[in-house]
Design a protein around this motif. Structure first.
Motif, short mmCIF file in Angstrom:
data_model
loop_
_atom_site.label_atom_id
_atom_site.label_comp_id
_atom_site.label_asym_id
_atom_site.label_seq_id
_atom_site.Cartn_x
_atom_site.Cartn_y
_atom_site.Cartn_z
N PRO A 128 0.93 -1.02 0.00
CA PRO A 128 -0.07 0.10 0.00
C PRO A 128 0.87 1.13 -0.01
CG PRO A 128 -0.88 -1.68 1.43
CD PRO A 128 0.40 -2.17 1.16
N ALA A 129 0.50 2.33 -0.91
CA ALA A 129 1.45 3.47 -1.00
C ALA A 129 0.53 4.58 -0.90
CB ALA A 129 2.03 3.23 -2.31
N ILE B 274 2.68 7.04 -9.56
CA ILE B 274 1.29 6.58 -9.18
C ILE B 274 1.21 5.13 -9.92
CG2 ILE B 274 -1.21 6.89 -9.50
CD1 ILE B 274 -0.42 10.07 -9.05
N ASP B 275 1.56 5.23 -11.19
CA ASP B 275 1.44 4.07 -12.26
C ASP B 275 2.12 2.85 -11.75
OD1 ASP B 275 -0.46 5.53 -13.58
OD2 ASP B 275 0.88 5.96 -15.29
N PHE B 276 3.54 3.22 -11.36
CA PHE B 276 4.24 2.02 -10.81
C PHE B 276 3.54 1.40 -9.64
CE2 PHE B 276 7.32 0.15 -7.85
CZ PHE B 276 8.12 -0.29 -8.68
N TRP B 277 3.00 2.05 -8.60
CA TRP B 277 2.55 1.67 -7.44
C TRP B 277 1.09 0.81 -7.83
CZ3 TRP B 277 5.28 -0.68 -4.51
CH2 TRP B 277 6.64 0.04 -4.08
N ARG B 278 0.38 1.34 -8.84
CA ARG B 278 -0.66 0.90 -9.26
C ARG B 278 -0.64 -0.51 -9.94
NH1 ARG B 278 -3.00 3.66 -13.37
NH2 ARG B 278 -4.71 2.22 -13.51
N ARG B 279 0.31 -0.56 -10.58
CA ARG B 279 0.78 -1.87 -11.26
C ARG B 279 1.28 -2.75 -10.34
NH1 ARG B 279 3.36 1.56 -14.49
NH2 ARG B 279 5.43 0.66 -14.01
N ALA B 280 2.09 -2.54 -9.57
CA ALA B 280 2.62 -3.22 -8.50
C ALA B 280 1.79 -3.97 -7.56
CB ALA B 280 3.57 -2.40 -7.32
N ASN B 281 0.49 -3.19 -7.16
CA ASN B 281 -0.34 -3.47 -6.50
C ASN B 281 -1.77 -4.02 -7.13
OD1 ASN B 281 0.93 -2.71 -4.31
ND2 ASN B 281 -0.16 -0.82 -4.05
N GLU B 282 -1.70 -4.15 -8.65
CA GLU B 282 -2.65 -4.69 -9.40
C GLU B 282 -4.01 -4.18 -9.22
OE1 GLU B 282 -2.62 -8.75 -9.34
OE2 GLU B 282 -0.48 -9.18 -9.62
N CYS B 283 -3.92 -2.81 -8.97
CA CYS B 283 -5.34 -1.91 -8.79
C CYS B 283 -5.85 -1.79 -10.28
CB CYS B 283 -4.83 -0.58 -8.50
SG CYS B 283 -3.96 -0.54 -6.87
N GLN C 49 -11.42 15.65 -2.03
CA GLN C 49 -10.66 17.21 -2.02
C GLN C 49 -10.79 17.51 -0.37
OE1 GLN C 49 -11.80 20.08 -4.75
NE2 GLN C 49 -11.81 18.77 -6.46
N LYS C 50 -9.75 18.43 -0.04
CA LYS C 50 -9.72 18.93 1.19
C LYS C 50 -9.25 20.27 1.19
CE LYS C 50 -8.22 15.09 4.22
NZ LYS C 50 -7.29 14.70 4.86
N TYR C 51 -9.56 21.03 2.11
CA TYR C 51 -9.09 22.53 2.41
C TYR C 51 -9.52 23.09 0.94
CZ TYR C 51 -6.96 20.71 6.26
OH TYR C 51 -6.33 20.08 7.61
N ALA C 52 -10.76 23.32 0.78
CA ALA C 52 -11.33 24.02 -0.39
C ALA C 52 -10.60 23.62 -1.58
CB ALA C 52 -11.19 25.68 -0.14
N GLY C 53 -10.52 22.57 -1.90
CA GLY C 53 -9.91 21.92 -3.18
C GLY C 53 -8.29 22.12 -3.22
N ASN C 54 -7.59 22.79 -2.21
CA ASN C 54 -6.17 22.95 -2.42
C ASN C 54 -5.56 21.36 -2.30
OD1 ASN C 54 -6.07 25.80 -2.93
ND2 ASN C 54 -6.64 25.90 -0.64
N VAL C 55 -6.12 20.58 -1.77
CA VAL C 55 -5.44 19.23 -1.60
C VAL C 55 -6.42 18.27 -2.35
CG1 VAL C 55 -4.75 17.26 0.06
CG2 VAL C 55 -4.52 19.69 0.72
N LYS C 56 -6.08 17.64 -3.46
CA LYS C 56 -6.79 16.58 -4.11
C LYS C 56 -6.19 15.23 -3.84
CE LYS C 56 -7.15 15.05 -8.98
NZ LYS C 56 -6.72 15.74 -10.22
N ILE C 57 -7.11 14.47 -3.40
CA ILE C 57 -6.70 12.73 -3.20
C ILE C 57 -7.36 11.86 -4.21
CG2 ILE C 57 -6.63 11.15 -1.48
CD1 ILE C 57 -7.18 13.43 0.56
N GLN C 58 -6.34 11.18 -4.90
CA GLN C 58 -6.92 10.14 -5.90
C GLN C 58 -6.71 8.67 -4.85
OE1 GLN C 58 -4.39 11.72 -8.94
NE2 GLN C 58 -6.05 10.99 -10.39
N ARG C 59 -7.93 7.81 -5.11
CA ARG C 59 -7.75 6.70 -4.23
C ARG C 59 -7.98 5.53 -5.27
NH1 ARG C 59 -8.40 5.89 1.40
NH2 ARG C 59 -9.07 8.05 1.72
N TRP C 60 -7.21 4.70 -5.08
CA TRP C 60 -7.40 3.20 -5.72
C TRP C 60 -7.43 2.24 -4.70
CZ3 TRP C 60 -4.25 7.04 -7.88
CH2 TRP C 60 -4.39 7.48 -9.09
N LYS C 61 -8.80 1.77 -4.53
CA LYS C 61 -8.90 0.80 -3.61
C LYS C 61 -9.29 -0.48 -3.96
CE LYS C 61 -11.36 1.97 0.23
NZ LYS C 61 -12.08 2.23 1.28
#
Length: 182
Positions: free
Chosen positions: A68-69, A103-112, A120-132
């Protein structure tokens, strides 16, 4: 005379965090020793690159086990640019891979799967992409921070100036790690 020191370590909860060069070390260690880590967090770094334009591209091999990364990068980083390439601030010929390659390296490694959610947090100043939807219930999280350069996003540096008052990535990292014993 040597002292006998006993350290009680839960081998199911070994995590690695690295910023900048330490992040590059964390990427490499996690890829090469995936069986030892429960999860990693890397900030302001790249999964690979070239020492110069004449050198071959270097990227670690995919790990044997999923790791997990959580990856974090400032959109205004001038040391390790988010889009990759050479450092506008440091100069020289060293070339970094883009943040998306990490990002792609760890997505491939974890077979996402390809699907992800965005938060988003802080009025959109922090964007979070999550592959579960990844192998062995691992995840990949990618944070990008608007207006943020090459520094640790913690209470010592975040302020109203950046729209990040009270943002402390250490809290997010710890929350992430707690979801992943090995």
């Amino acid at each position: 005379e040597k002292a006998n020191i006993s350290i009680n370590i839960d081998s199911e909860k070994i995590y690695m965090v690295g910023f900048s060069n330490g992040g590059m070390l964390s990427h490499r260690f996690a890829a090469e020793k995936s069986e030892t880590l429960a999860a990693i967090a890397v900030l302001g770094t790249s999964i690979g690159g070239r020492a110069s334009s004449e050198e071959q591209l270097w990227v670690p091999r995919l790990p044997k086990n999923p790791v997990p990364a959580l990856l974090v990068h400032g959109l205004s980083d001038s040391i390790v640019p988010i889009e990759g390439g050479t450092s506008p601030q440091k100069g020289g010929s060293r070339q970094y891979l883009p943040f998306n390659e990490s990002i792609d390296f760890w997505r491939r490694a974890n077979e996402c799967s390809e699907s992800f959610v965005i938060d988003q947090k802080y009025a959109g100043n922090v964007k979070i992409q999550r592959w579960k939807d990844c192998r062995n219930n691992s995840e990949v999280l990618a944070y990008t921070i608007k207006g943020w350069g090459h520094r640790w996003p913690g209470l010592s540096y975040t302020s109203e100036k950046y729209g990040l008052e009270s943002f402390d990535i250490a809290e997010d990292i710890w929350e992430f790690f707690q979801n992943f014993p090995r």
